[in-house]
Design a protein around this motif. Structure first.
Motif, PDB file in Angstrom:
ATOM      1  N   CYS A 231      -6.279  -0.769  -9.202  1.00 15.29           N
ATOM      2  CA  CYS A 231      -5.123  -1.361  -8.808  1.00 15.29           C
ATOM      3  C   CYS A 231      -4.015  -0.306  -9.078  1.00 15.29           C
ATOM      4  O   CYS A 231      -3.996   0.395  -9.917  1.00 15.29           O
ATOM      5  CB  CYS A 231      -4.729  -2.617  -9.540  1.00 15.29           C
ATOM      6  SG  CYS A 231      -5.933  -3.857  -9.450  1.00 15.29           S
ATOM      7  N   LYS A 232      -3.220  -0.014  -8.001  1.00 15.39           N
ATOM      8  CA  LYS A 232      -2.065   0.740  -8.074  1.00 15.39           C
ATOM      9  C   LYS A 232      -0.555   0.087  -7.728  1.00 15.39           C
ATOM     10  O   LYS A 232      -0.800  -0.861  -6.994  1.00 15.39           O
ATOM     11  CB  LYS A 232      -2.280   2.058  -7.144  1.00 15.39           C
ATOM     12  CG  LYS A 232      -2.391   1.954  -5.986  1.00 15.39           C
ATOM     13  CD  LYS A 232      -2.570   3.036  -5.153  1.00 15.39           C
ATOM     14  CE  LYS A 232      -2.821   2.967  -3.658  1.00 15.39           C
ATOM     15  NZ  LYS A 232      -3.055   4.286  -2.987  1.00 15.39           N
TER      16      LYS A 232
ATOM     17  N   PHE B  40      10.900   0.279  -1.218  1.00 12.14           N
ATOM     18  CA  PHE B  40      10.225  -0.778  -1.852  1.00 12.14           C
ATOM     19  C   PHE B  40       9.007  -0.552  -2.530  1.00 12.14           C
ATOM     20  O   PHE B  40       8.846   0.646  -2.766  1.00 12.14           O
ATOM     21  CB  PHE B  40       9.491  -1.328  -0.190  1.00 12.14           C
ATOM     22  CG  PHE B  40       8.738  -0.514   0.535  1.00 12.14           C
ATOM     23  CD1 PHE B  40       7.174  -0.611   0.115  1.00 12.14           C
ATOM     24  CD2 PHE B  40       9.182   0.293   1.197  1.00 12.14           C
ATOM     25  CE1 PHE B  40       6.424   0.376   1.038  1.00 12.14           C
ATOM     26  CE2 PHE B  40       8.111   1.540   2.056  1.00 12.14           C
ATOM     27  CZ  PHE B  40       6.940   1.307   1.818  1.00 12.14           C
ATOM     28  N   LEU B  41       8.640  -1.524  -3.221  1.00 11.07           N
ATOM     29  CA  LEU B  41       7.432  -1.453  -4.034  1.00 11.07           C
ATOM     30  C   LEU B  41       6.014  -2.090  -3.422  1.00 11.07           C
ATOM     31  O   LEU B  41       6.161  -2.884  -2.551  1.00 11.07           O
ATOM     32  CB  LEU B  41       7.542  -2.333  -5.445  1.00 11.07           C
ATOM     33  CG  LEU B  41       8.747  -1.886  -6.440  1.00 11.07           C
ATOM     34  CD1 LEU B  41       8.749  -3.020  -7.464  1.00 11.07           C
ATOM     35  CD2 LEU B  41       8.604  -0.460  -6.933  1.00 11.07           C
ATOM     36  N   ARG B  42       4.820  -1.371  -3.629  1.00 12.15           N
ATOM     37  CA  ARG B  42       3.855  -1.795  -3.013  1.00 12.15           C
ATOM     38  C   ARG B  42       2.690  -1.733  -4.134  1.00 12.15           C
ATOM     39  O   ARG B  42       2.211  -0.619  -4.697  1.00 12.15           O
ATOM     40  CB  ARG B  42       3.335  -0.746  -1.762  1.00 12.15           C
ATOM     41  CG  ARG B  42       2.091  -1.111  -0.819  1.00 12.15           C
ATOM     42  CD  ARG B  42       2.065  -0.237   0.490  1.00 12.15           C
ATOM     43  NE  ARG B  42       1.732   1.018   0.088  1.00 12.15           N
ATOM     44  CZ  ARG B  42       2.070   2.053   0.805  1.00 12.15           C
ATOM     45  NH1 ARG B  42       2.318   1.583   2.050  1.00 12.15           N
ATOM     46  NH2 ARG B  42       1.673   3.389   0.671  1.00 12.15           N
ATOM     47  N   PHE B  43       2.053  -2.837  -4.193  1.00 15.51           N
ATOM     48  CA  PHE B  43       0.977  -3.200  -4.957  1.00 15.51           C
ATOM     49  C   PHE B  43      -0.287  -2.799  -4.164  1.00 15.51           C
ATOM     50  O   PHE B  43      -0.415  -3.853  -3.259  1.00 15.51           O
ATOM     51  CB  PHE B  43       1.160  -4.493  -5.874  1.00 15.51           C
ATOM     52  CG  PHE B  43      -0.055  -4.801  -6.541  1.00 15.51           C
ATOM     53  CD1 PHE B  43      -0.276  -4.303  -7.905  1.00 15.51           C
ATOM     54  CD2 PHE B  43      -0.979  -5.696  -6.570  1.00 15.51           C
ATOM     55  CE1 PHE B  43      -1.219  -4.529  -8.882  1.00 15.51           C
ATOM     56  CE2 PHE B  43      -2.224  -5.653  -7.024  1.00 15.51           C
ATOM     57  CZ  PHE B  43      -2.232  -5.255  -8.463  1.00 15.51           C
ATOM     58  N   THR B  44      -1.514  -2.443  -4.651  1.00 12.79           N
ATOM     59  CA  THR B  44      -2.664  -2.488  -3.831  1.00 12.79           C
ATOM     60  C   THR B  44      -3.794  -2.459  -4.748  1.00 12.79           C
ATOM     61  O   THR B  44      -3.942  -1.717  -5.853  1.00 12.79           O
ATOM     62  CB  THR B  44      -2.775  -1.079  -3.258  1.00 12.79           C
ATOM     63  OG1 THR B  44      -1.632  -0.829  -2.171  1.00 12.79           O
ATOM     64  CG2 THR B  44      -4.205  -1.157  -2.310  1.00 12.79           C
ATOM     65  N   MET B  45      -4.576  -3.505  -4.478  1.00 15.98           N
ATOM     66  CA  MET B  45      -5.575  -3.961  -5.384  1.00 15.98           C
ATOM     67  C   MET B  45      -6.925  -3.278  -4.331  1.00 15.98           C
ATOM     68  O   MET B  45      -6.931  -3.819  -3.386  1.00 15.98           O
ATOM     69  CB  MET B  45      -6.237  -5.134  -5.713  1.00 15.98           C
ATOM     70  CG  MET B  45      -7.447  -5.451  -6.302  1.00 15.98           C
ATOM     71  SD  MET B  45      -7.740  -7.265  -6.564  1.00 15.98           S
ATOM     72  CE  MET B  45      -6.783  -7.765  -7.758  1.00 15.98           C
ATOM     73  N   MET B  46      -7.560  -2.184  -4.613  1.00 11.74           N
ATOM     74  CA  MET B  46      -8.565  -1.619  -3.970  1.00 11.74           C
ATOM     75  C   MET B  46      -9.943  -2.252  -3.887  1.00 11.74           C
ATOM     76  O   MET B  46     -10.376  -2.530  -5.077  1.00 11.74           O
ATOM     77  CB  MET B  46      -8.417  -0.008  -4.110  1.00 11.74           C
ATOM     78  CG  MET B  46      -7.394   0.706  -3.798  1.00 11.74           C
ATOM     79  SD  MET B  46      -7.134   2.282  -4.442  1.00 11.74           S
ATOM     80  CE  MET B  46      -6.530   1.943  -6.267  1.00 11.74           C
ATOM     81  N   ARG B  47     -10.499  -2.445  -2.847  1.00 11.10           N
ATOM     82  CA  ARG B  47     -11.629  -3.243  -2.837  1.00 11.10           C
ATOM     83  C   ARG B  47     -12.809  -2.370  -2.240  1.00 11.10           C
ATOM     84  O   ARG B  47     -12.538  -1.185  -1.640  1.00 11.10           O
ATOM     85  CB  ARG B  47     -11.687  -4.598  -1.828  1.00 11.10           C
ATOM     86  CG  ARG B  47     -10.397  -5.681  -2.400  1.00 11.10           C
ATOM     87  CD  ARG B  47     -10.491  -6.314  -3.461  1.00 11.10           C
ATOM     88  NE  ARG B  47     -11.572  -7.015  -3.788  1.00 11.10           N
ATOM     89  CZ  ARG B  47     -11.986  -8.373  -3.072  1.00 11.10           C
ATOM     90  NH1 ARG B  47     -11.056  -8.853  -2.299  1.00 11.10           N
ATOM     91  NH2 ARG B  47     -13.369  -8.666  -3.318  1.00 11.10           N
ATOM     92  N   SER B  48     -14.185  -2.996  -2.078  1.00  7.52           N
ATOM     93  CA  SER B  48     -15.321  -2.067  -1.605  1.00  7.52           C
ATOM     94  C   SER B  48     -15.116  -2.103  -0.076  1.00  7.52           C
ATOM     95  O   SER B  48     -14.227  -2.736   0.601  1.00  7.52           O
ATOM     96  CB  SER B  48     -16.509  -2.872  -2.235  1.00  7.52           C
ATOM     97  OG  SER B  48     -16.535  -4.228  -1.364  1.00  7.52           O
ATOM     98  N   VAL B  49     -15.973  -1.295   0.494  1.00  3.60           N
ATOM     99  CA  VAL B  49     -15.992  -1.471   2.172  1.00  3.60           C
ATOM    100  C   VAL B  49     -16.092  -2.647   2.893  1.00  3.60           C
ATOM    101  O   VAL B  49     -15.721  -2.883   3.516  1.00  3.60           O
ATOM    102  CB  VAL B  49     -17.074  -0.382   2.432  1.00  3.60           C
ATOM    103  CG1 VAL B  49     -17.143  -0.114   3.966  1.00  3.60           C
ATOM    104  CG2 VAL B  49     -16.886   1.081   1.847  1.00  3.60           C
ATOM    105  N   MET B  50     -16.856  -3.631   2.066  1.00  8.68           N
ATOM    106  CA  MET B  50     -16.937  -4.936   2.472  1.00  8.68           C
ATOM    107  C   MET B  50     -15.740  -5.738   2.735  1.00  8.68           C
ATOM    108  O   MET B  50     -15.749  -6.963   3.163  1.00  8.68           O
ATOM    109  CB  MET B  50     -18.123  -5.763   2.046  1.00  8.68           C
ATOM    110  CG  MET B  50     -19.502  -4.795   2.128  1.00  8.68           C
ATOM    111  SD  MET B  50     -20.243  -4.505   3.854  1.00  8.68           S
ATOM    112  CE  MET B  50     -20.570  -6.545   4.117  1.00  8.68           C
TER     113      MET B  50
END
Length: 316
Positions: free
Chosen positions: A83-84, A146-156
């Motif tokens: 997460c970033k 703005f702030l942007r939170f990203t939870m990175m997931r798999s390709v699927m």
């Protein structure tokens, strides 16, 4: 024999629950600013339909702190690739889809790859980030932070992303030089007027004082009005767009003036949606303000004279 029956009232509810568990978001994210409830809020247009969302206002030097709350769907464990959290300053043009220019970009990794279940809270504190420009929502362009939170997931699985805007005001010092505006305008042998405004630079809650003196009147003036115009220029060269917007219009005089007559002007700026003057922000856009004096004669001919004024933000 006993016959089993469905409870039809509960079935759609149960079906919705099953569908949301299967196809709904794996997790929900909220971004909360510390002390946001005590801050002034500004409406910020979001998305293609420009729906208004309230954003807290910060001065340029203030730290941006708070927390990100991530909640997974009930009973669901979410695998992720990390997460970033980013703090971004960006200029976006409405007429060029995808035309974005970032002037601030700070990224922090807040969680290594793994899995998440239930609720997780991440605190943040961006305390020394330069915010060089004031936020702006215009006709063709907007400048946003703005702030942007990203939870990175798999390709699927698609990434889980949440954005939250905040608004930046830049407090400016009192101008060292602030000259009176004095102009004489006219039509030869028909009309000659002199107008004067008490200064050329005004803060956003200021009052414009002035006067208009008729030195020669040989046409029949029906009425006179004063307007504040905002002119927004975006792009360059063949992609230059100019937009004018009337902020307010009010009648200064109704009826024919006579030679020697002096009309006083007093205009309070605090009631209008004004921004400071912006000059070549990041070489992408400019916003200027003008006082436009309009005289209308009995044959509805219009005579006007524009004068630029500078607006600045004062700490109040």
């Amino acid at each position: 024999s006993t016959q089993s029956t469905w409870d039809t009232r509960r079935f759609p509810q149960a079906l919705n629950g099953m569908l949301s568990a299967l196809f709904g978001p794996a997790a929900t994210v909220s971004i909360e600013f510390n002390g946001a409830e005590a801050r002034k809020k500004v409406g910020v247009p979001k998305g293609s339909n420009k729906q208004i969302e309230l954003a807290p206002v910060y001065e340029a030097r203030e730290p941006i702190s708070g927390r990100v709350v991530v909640r997974t769907s009930r009973g669901k464990r979410v695998d992720h690739l990390g997460c970033k959290l980013e703090l971004l300053g960006r200029i976006e043009f409405y007429y060029e889809s995808g035309s974005r220019y970032e002037f601030v970009s700070i990224c922090r990794e807040v969680e290594p790859p793994g899995s998440m279940e239930g609720e997780k809270i991440f605190t943040f504190d961006f305390n020394s980030v330069e915010k060089p420009y004031e936020s702006y929502n215009g006709i063709n362009v907007k400048l946003r932070y703005f702030l942007r939170f990203t939870m990175m997931r798999s390709v699927m699985s698609s990434n889980i992303v949440k954005e939250q805007d905040f608004f930046v005001h830049i407090i400016q010092p009192e101008p060292e030089v602030n000259n009176v505006i004095k102009l004489e305008v006219g039509i030869e042998d028909c009309l000659h007027i002199e107008f004067e405004y008490n200064k050329s630079k005004y803060h956003l809650k200021d009052v414009i004082f002035g006067k208009i003196q008729f030195l020669l009147v040989r046409i029949k003036i029906k009425h006179m009005e004063l307007t504040i115009l905002r002119k927004e220029s975006t792009g360059t060269g063949s992609n230059l767009y100019n937009e004018s917007e009337t902020i307010t219009k009010f009648e200064v005089m109704d009826g024919a003036p006579v030679k020697g007559e002096v009309i006083p002007i007093r205009l309070f700026l605090s009631g209008f949606d004004l921004t400071p003057t912006y000059r070549s922000v990041n070489n992408k856009f400019t916003v200027k303000y003008f006082l436009n004096l309009v005289l209308v004669d009995e044959e509805d001919r219009r005579y006007f004279k524009q004068q630029e004024i500078n607006l600045w933000r004062k700490r109040l």
